[in-house]
Design a protein around this motif. Structure first.
Motif, PDB file in Angstrom:
ATOM      1  N   SER A   1      33.725  43.665  36.167  1.00 37.17           N
ATOM      2  CA  SER A   1      32.738  42.673  36.605  1.00 37.17           C
ATOM      3  C   SER A   1      33.419  41.467  37.236  1.00 37.17           C
ATOM      4  O   SER A   1      32.960  40.925  38.250  1.00 37.17           O
ATOM      5  N   LEU A   2      34.522  41.041  36.638  1.00 39.58           N
ATOM      6  CA  LEU A   2      35.275  39.920  37.197  1.00 39.58           C
ATOM      7  C   LEU A   2      35.829  40.255  38.578  1.00 39.58           C
ATOM      8  O   LEU A   2      35.792  39.431  39.501  1.00 39.58           O
TER       9      LEU A   2
ATOM     10  N   GLU B   1      34.621  42.449  40.697  1.00 38.95           N
ATOM     11  CA  GLU B   1      33.524  42.602  41.654  1.00 38.95           C
ATOM     12  C   GLU B   1      32.994  41.264  42.155  1.00 38.95           C
ATOM     13  O   GLU B   1      32.483  41.180  43.266  1.00 38.95           O
ATOM     14  N   ARG B   2      33.114  40.225  41.369  1.00 39.81           N
ATOM     15  CA  ARG B   2      32.655  38.919  41.841  1.00 39.81           C
ATOM     16  C   ARG B   2      33.813  38.030  42.299  1.00 39.81           C
ATOM     17  O   ARG B   2      33.633  36.831  42.526  1.00 39.81           O
ATOM     18  N   GLY B   3      35.006  38.633  42.452  1.00 39.50           N
ATOM     19  CA  GLY B   3      36.138  37.904  43.008  1.00 39.50           C
ATOM     20  C   GLY B   3      36.625  36.769  42.140  1.00 39.50           C
ATOM     21  O   GLY B   3      37.016  35.710  42.640  1.00 39.50           O
ATOM     22  N   ALA B   4      36.626  36.967  40.826  1.00 38.11           N
ATOM     23  CA  ALA B   4      37.006  35.911  39.885  1.00 38.11           C
ATOM     24  C   ALA B   4      38.452  35.495  40.077  1.00 38.11           C
ATOM     25  O   ALA B   4      39.313  36.292  40.468  1.00 38.11           O
TER      26      ALA B   4
ATOM     27  N   GLU C   1      39.900  32.556  35.443  1.00 40.77           N
ATOM     28  CA  GLU C   1      38.699  33.147  34.838  1.00 40.77           C
ATOM     29  C   GLU C   1      39.039  34.446  34.113  1.00 40.77           C
ATOM     30  O   GLU C   1      38.530  34.708  33.024  1.00 40.77           O
TER      31      GLU C   1
ATOM     32  N   ARG D   1      42.836  42.942  42.633  1.00 42.10           N
ATOM     33  CA  ARG D   1      41.622  42.394  43.239  1.00 42.10           C
ATOM     34  C   ARG D   1      41.515  42.790  44.716  1.00 42.10           C
ATOM     35  O   ARG D   1      40.419  43.011  45.230  1.00 42.10           O
TER      36      ARG D   1
ATOM     37  N   GLU E   1      38.666  48.453  45.198  1.00 40.70           N
ATOM     38  CA  GLU E   1      37.578  49.192  45.842  1.00 40.70           C
ATOM     39  C   GLU E   1      38.072  50.404  46.633  1.00 40.70           C
ATOM     40  O   GLU E   1      37.296  51.073  47.312  1.00 40.70           O
TER      41      GLU E   1
END
Length: 332
Positions: free
Chosen positions: A209-210, A212-215, A219, A239, A243
């Protein structure tokens, strides 16, 4: 009495020296391979790459294997562990080109700063260099790629007209699915309890989840619960690449009927080789050959990956014995 004591001391010393000499002899024999090798420097996108060119010991080579590493800070020879692969190619009359990843073994750059597209650009630059050399045999060019290279070599084969064959060793299709497969396989191997499994899966889902939102790395660190947290450089690498999916590039590369050899270990806990084989078969059809061996992810005998001491001793004294039966012969 002094002479007696000296003799008693010398007996075990002589025994130790004898054992050392025997081990040295075994190591020399076990690491004696049928190829010639020289250092080369390859201009890469991020700077010079330190590499090795391996050639058959006799006669002119009839083609070139270009090696594409898997994950991690891999040196050109992988500390000598690539030697059986080099020898297998040399026995078939092929030269092999391999280089240390950027930032490793004298190569400039930083492999953790790369995307899979960057890696493909690097491979293509190495092929261009080889083609420009009068003494490098490039009449036939084969890409050899292991593990993470499964997201790299299809891009190169897709974009170049001079790739004549591909050898894929333990390659995956989708980055996230591969990670989940590996996690579940390791939990099963470790006989994890239901509670441990649930905690590990929850941690994996949280990390996804982190991503996927580019944390940011901060974070990630604040949310990480496990002991094996990534470094900031590794987090950035993941990161940029999480994908990755090879399907589209594999389809594009199949527009040319290039023969593909997929080598899969039946005891692979890193990659779902059944998914890889099914995907490759659906895309490549009759141009695909699949070789399955009783090996782990690296195609080593499973004990070599499960027992660090066994792997270290075998890799030091007799690297050929690392691999499952039939691996190098099948490659040759």
């Amino acid at each position: 009495m002094q002479n007696t004591k000296r003799r008693r001391f010398m007996i075990p010393l002589i025994s130790l020296l004898t054992v050392a000499a025997l081990l040295t002899g075994v190591a020399l024999v076990g690491n004696s391979f049928r190829f010639d090798q020289r250092a080369v420097t390859i201009p890469g996108p991020e700077g010079d790459l330190a590499g090795v060119l391996t050639l058959p010991p006799e006669g002119a080579a009839r083609g070139l294997v270009v090696m594409v590493h898997g994950d991690g800070p891999v040196e050109a020879t992988q500390g000598g562990l690539y030697s059986p692969w080099f020898e297998g190619a040399a026995d078939a009359g092929f030269a092999t080109l391999s280089w240390s990843k950027p930032g490793v073994g004298g190569s400039e750059g930083d492999w953790l700063g790369q995307t899979m597209d960057d890696r493909a650009e690097e491979v293509s630059a190495a092929v261009d260099w080889a083609v420009a050399q009068d003494d490098v045999p490039t009449g036939t060019i084969v890409l050899w790629g292991a593990s993470q290279a499964g997201w790299v070599i299809p891009k190169v084969a897709r974009d170049r007209e001079d790739i004549d064959g591909v050898v894929a060793v333990g390659t995956a299709i989708n980055w996230l699915r591969q990670g989940r497969f590996n996690l579940l396989a390791e939990l099963e191997r470790d006989d994890a309890t239901t509670q441990e499994q649930e905690a590990a899966i929850e941690e994996s889902d949280r990390t996804r989840s982190l991503l996927e939102r580019g944390a940011s790395y901060e974070e990630y660190l604040s949310a990480a619960a496990g002991a094996d947290t990534m470094t900031e450089a590794r987090w950035g690498f993941v990161r940029r690449n999480f994908e990755a999916d090879a399907t589209a590039d594999l389809v594009a590369s199949a527009s040319r009927p290039v023969p593909v050899l997929l080598m899969a270990g039946t005891k692979d806990r890193n990659v779902d080789v059944a998914e890889t084989e099914e995907t490759y078969r659906s895309i490549f059809g009759s141009t695909l050959t699949v070789t399955r061996v009783d090996g782990a992810h690296s195609l080593a005998r499973p004990v070599m990956e499960d027992n660090d001491l066994a792997g270290l001793l075998t890799g030091t004294f007799w690297p050929r014995a690392l691999f499952a039966p039939g691996v190098i012969d099948g490659y040759t």
